[in-house]
Motif scaffolding. Sequence first.
Motif, PDB file in Angstrom:
ATOM      1  N   UNK A   1       0.827  -1.204   0.000  1.00  0.00           N
ATOM      2  CA  UNK A   1       0.000   0.000   0.000  1.00  0.00           C
ATOM      3  C   UNK A   1       0.865   1.258   0.000  1.00  0.00           C
ATOM      4  N   UNK A   2       1.956   1.263   0.766  1.00  0.00           N
ATOM      5  CA  UNK A   2       2.840   2.431   0.830  1.00  0.00           C
ATOM      6  C   UNK A   2       3.512   2.676  -0.519  1.00  0.00           C
ATOM      7  N   UNK A   3       4.077   1.634  -1.113  1.00  0.00           N
ATOM      8  CA  UNK A   3       4.777   1.782  -2.399  1.00  0.00           C
ATOM      9  C   UNK A   3       3.810   2.233  -3.485  1.00  0.00           C
ATOM     10  N   UNK A   4       2.628   1.627  -3.540  1.00  0.00           N
ATOM     11  CA  UNK A   4       1.627   2.002  -4.544  1.00  0.00           C
ATOM     12  C   UNK A   4       1.216   3.459  -4.388  1.00  0.00           C
ATOM     13  N   UNK A   5       1.005   3.892  -3.161  1.00  0.00           N
ATOM     14  CA  UNK A   5       0.587   5.266  -2.898  1.00  0.00           C
ATOM     15  C   UNK A   5       1.649   6.266  -3.349  1.00  0.00           C
ATOM     16  N   UNK A   6       2.919   6.013  -3.013  1.00  0.00           N
ATOM     17  CA  UNK A   6       3.996   6.941  -3.392  1.00  0.00           C
ATOM     18  C   UNK A   6       4.120   7.039  -4.907  1.00  0.00           C
ATOM     19  N   UNK A   7       4.028   5.914  -5.617  1.00  0.00           N
ATOM     20  CA  UNK A   7       4.149   5.923  -7.077  1.00  0.00           C
ATOM     21  C   UNK A   7       3.024   6.722  -7.730  1.00  0.00           C
ATOM     22  N   UNK A   8       1.801   6.475  -7.303  1.00  0.00           N
ATOM     23  CA  UNK A   8       0.653   7.180  -7.890  1.00  0.00           C
ATOM     24  C   UNK A   8       0.764   8.680  -7.663  1.00  0.00           C
ATOM     25  N   UNK A   9       1.120   9.070  -6.435  1.00  0.00           N
ATOM     26  CA  UNK A   9       1.191  10.492  -6.102  1.00  0.00           C
ATOM     27  C   UNK A   9       2.336  11.177  -6.845  1.00  0.00           C
ATOM     28  N   UNK A  10       3.466  10.509  -7.007  1.00  0.00           N
ATOM     29  CA  UNK A  10       4.596  11.108  -7.728  1.00  0.00           C
ATOM     30  C   UNK A  10       4.214  11.442  -9.161  1.00  0.00           C
ATOM     31  N   UNK A  11       3.558  10.521  -9.829  1.00  0.00           N
ATOM     32  CA  UNK A  11       3.127  10.764 -11.213  1.00  0.00           C
ATOM     33  C   UNK A  11       2.173  11.950 -11.269  1.00  0.00           C
ATOM     34  N   UNK A  12       1.220  11.991 -10.344  1.00  0.00           N
ATOM     35  CA  UNK A  12       0.245  13.079 -10.317  1.00  0.00           C
ATOM     36  C   UNK A  12       0.920  14.415 -10.047  1.00  0.00           C
ATOM     37  N   UNK A  13       1.840  14.475  -9.076  1.00  0.00           N
ATOM     38  CA  UNK A  13       2.519  15.721  -8.737  1.00  0.00           C
ATOM     39  C   UNK A  13       3.371  16.248  -9.891  1.00  0.00           C
ATOM     40  N   UNK A  14       4.020  15.356 -10.608  1.00  0.00           N
ATOM     41  CA  UNK A  14       4.841  15.807 -11.739  1.00  0.00           C
ATOM     42  C   UNK A  14       3.959  16.469 -12.796  1.00  0.00           C
ATOM     43  N   UNK A  15       2.808  15.874 -13.079  1.00  0.00           N
ATOM     44  CA  UNK A  15       1.884  16.487 -14.029  1.00  0.00           C
ATOM     45  C   UNK A  15       1.414  17.855 -13.540  1.00  0.00           C
ATOM     46  N   UNK A  16       1.109  17.952 -12.235  1.00  0.00           N
ATOM     47  CA  UNK A  16       0.670  19.233 -11.683  1.00  0.00           C
ATOM     48  C   UNK A  16       1.798  20.264 -11.780  1.00  0.00           C
ATOM     49  N   UNK A  17       3.034  19.846 -11.480  1.00  0.00           N
ATOM     50  CA  UNK A  17       4.168  20.755 -11.553  1.00  0.00           C
ATOM     51  C   UNK A  17       4.389  21.290 -12.954  1.00  0.00           C
TER      52      UNK A  17
END
Length: 421
Positions: free
Chosen positions: A224-240
């Motif tokens: 759950x931790x690894x999946x959460x970090x991966x999903x959020x990283x992709x989303x944040x890069x798009x937002x950035x």
Amino acid sequence: MEQSQLKRTTGLPGAVLLGLGSIIGTGAFVSIGFGAELAGSYLVWAIALAAVVAACNGLSSAQLAAIHPVSGGTYEYGYRFLNHDLGFTAGWLFVLAKSASAATASLAIGKTVAHAIGWSGYAEVGISIAVLALLTGLVMGGLKRSNRANAVLVAIAIAALVLFIGYSFTLDPVPSVLDAAQEPKHWSDILAAAALLFVAYTGYGRIATMGEEVTEPRHTIPRAIVTTVLVVTILYIFIGVALLNFPLGTAQSLVLADLVLAEHAPRWVYFALAIGAVIAMAGVALNLLLGVSRVVLAMARRKDLPPALAALNPQRTSAPAAILFTAGVMLALVLIGDLELAWSFSAFTVLVYYSLTNLAALQVSPDLRFVPRWISILGLLACLSLAAFVDLSVLGYGIGLIVIGLIWHRVRYSAAATSED
């Protein structure tokens, strides 16, 4: 002992949703704006640096949670793998840091709603208090009901962020984004931005603090931790990347919706994003109420806090006294109310907290380890380094509160030892 333990009712999807709900809110709608003001056109690099640190800390948290799956997170790990002083410090820091994050989310909701309807001043604080009270009532109903609400909150938040990203790509990129005015004043500003952005990732710690509540914790928590970090990283890069299509200014210090408003976008785009921001930040506050109350529960069990806070409801699905205590701490921070100060304070305390997480992970014996030691070493060094780049006044307050907490703990610990003798 069974009657004092929470039931295991949450699987992998529920744990990931709790992690996403704890992250996608203040982090996406507010923290990236703070980071943009510091890092300028290097924002994406600051996001990437924060992601690497978060990944190291997430894996260290997964290592510890898998072999010691109880409520309390690094508070419990510190006691088991380090010593009672560092264990107490971890719990103390977690309560302070996450209460500050929840206060930030509540204040941001108050400001967003008040701004949308043309109110200001005390109305912002009043709305923030009302939101916190409503969420406290929801959490008092138990984790299962909160899980259902959280799934809806996460879906709406992601939809709003996708709308923002899509709208940003209809704009012409800002020509001045590579000009000197958009460059950070000093390389240390990029590190300071990464420190603030790191807080935008730390909702995965919510997963580690619910070790008593997930099914098959040894397998569920790390995944759950690894999946959460991966999903959020992709989303944040798009937002950035999307954020760099806007003029970098003070609007980001509130929420992304203000950028859309400043661009004179269609009103429906603004209101859709504002609603998504409010709902997402409500999800953050909801999950922080749950996470911090679980640490308060663990501290009360060990009598680092009053034992009365350890009481569970008859169904063993909620800890009402711990939840109310947690809500009270968050309310006090809301009443003080300064968005950027609260977020910076959260950044410092969270970075020190995860330094202790990595230090505890390094004590795990080789036969139980599935995360390489170098990952925990890198996480430890990165956390301590980034903490040094937080605003000096925040550093002073943070260190002072750590010292006060340790003094109180030492007095209580010595008194307990004397009474046993």
